[in-house]
Design a protein around this motif. Structure first.
Motif, mmCIF file in Angstrom:
data_model
loop_
_atom_site.group_PDB
_atom_site.id
_atom_site.type_symbol
_atom_site.label_atom_id
_atom_site.label_comp_id
_atom_site.label_asym_id
_atom_site.label_seq_id
_atom_site.Cartn_x
_atom_site.Cartn_y
_atom_site.Cartn_z
ATOM 1 N N ARG A 105 -1.296 -1.586 -4.479
ATOM 2 C CA ARG A 105 -2.677 -2.006 -4.708
ATOM 3 C C ARG A 105 -3.671 -0.976 -4.197
ATOM 4 N N MET A 106 -3.213 -0.089 -3.291
ATOM 5 C CA MET A 106 -4.110 0.859 -2.652
ATOM 6 C C MET A 106 -3.302 2.033 -2.121
ATOM 7 N N ARG A 140 0.858 -1.191 0.000
ATOM 8 C CA ARG A 140 0.000 0.000 0.000
ATOM 9 C C ARG A 140 0.887 1.231 0.000
ATOM 10 N N PHE A 141 0.445 2.265 -0.684
ATOM 11 C CA PHE A 141 1.182 3.520 -0.714
ATOM 12 C C PHE A 141 0.576 4.415 0.356
ATOM 13 N N LYS A 145 -8.023 4.317 -1.032
ATOM 14 C CA LYS A 145 -8.505 4.302 -2.411
ATOM 15 C C LYS A 145 -7.817 3.147 -3.125
ATOM 16 N N LYS A 146 -8.608 2.234 -3.683
ATOM 17 C CA LYS A 146 -8.030 1.128 -4.443
ATOM 18 C C LYS A 146 -7.422 1.655 -5.724
ATOM 19 N N LEU A 147 -6.227 1.165 -6.047
ATOM 20 C CA LEU A 147 -5.541 1.582 -7.256
ATOM 21 C C LEU A 147 -5.633 0.542 -8.361
ATOM 22 N N ARG A 148 -5.969 -0.696 -7.982
ATOM 23 C CA ARG A 148 -6.141 -1.752 -8.978
ATOM 24 C C ARG A 148 -7.056 -2.805 -8.431
ATOM 25 N N PHE A 165 -11.349 8.649 -2.304
ATOM 26 C CA PHE A 165 -11.035 7.912 -1.086
ATOM 27 C C PHE A 165 -12.326 7.630 -0.313
ATOM 28 N N GLU A 166 -12.297 6.576 0.490
ATOM 29 C CA GLU A 166 -13.422 6.255 1.360
ATOM 30 C C GLU A 166 -12.886 5.955 2.754
#
Length: 174
Positions: free
Chosen positions: A123-124, A87-88, A171-174, A145-146
């Motif tokens: 991934r997020m 995760r970033f 926030k999901k990135l993929r 974002f949630e």
């Protein structure tokens, strides 16, 4: 305004100051075997000082960007890839002067670091904010974002009474 990558050595440990103002807070209360969450208007505006340092020692290979008006740093964002869970983590984003918030500076900073998040293969993207920071929660939601979690006692044992609880957003990135 320009956004540039910050030199780690020049900005590491540099102090900054800002204020967070809010006219509502997120109430998170135990209810049976779950929690209720609702935005509650404040009787008086909440004003919270923010004094911190840029690029803390605990960050793992951070990236950071600054928003500049001429030579003046008017805001920044920093983050890094958490390799253990891919995760970033965005660790800080701040526009110092309240008068220029909502002028696109924060959006420019967030969009810039999100490119790094995507390029990292994470991934997020995740970050944290506070339950009293209605404007930040709204800003992050506007950018996809949630709310993904919270900690009622992260900052102090009286966090709920002070309306100062940690809110995790992602926030999901993929």
């Amino acid at each position: 305004m320009t956004i540039e990558q910050l030199n780690y050595d020049a900005y590491k440990g540099k102090s900054y100051h800002a204020k967070i103002r809010s006219n509502q807070y997120l109430s998170i209360e135990p209810q049976d075997d779950a929690f209720s969450m609702e935005w509650v208007p404040c009787e008086e505006e909440l004003v919270m000082p923010l004094d911190d340092e840029m690029l803390s020692d605990w960050l793992e290979n951070p990236v950071a960007y600054g928003a500049f008006e001429g030579e003046e740093l008017i805001g920044f964002v920093e983050g890094f890839l958490e390799e253990w869970n891919n995760r970033f983590r965005i660790t800080n984003i701040c526009v110092f002067d309240e008068k220029i918030r909502q002028s696109g500076v924060g959006t420019g900073l967030l969009e810039t670091i999100m490119r790094d998040a995507v390029a990292s293969g994470a991934r997020m993207a995740v970050l944290e904010t506070q339950s009293f920071n209605y404007k930040a929660v709204s800003f992050y939601k506007k950018h996809g974002f949630e709310i993904i979690g919270f900690d009622r006692y992260a900052y102090a044992n009286n966090g709920p009474q002070e309306h100062n609880m940690l809110i995790y957003m992602g926030k999901k990135l993929r």
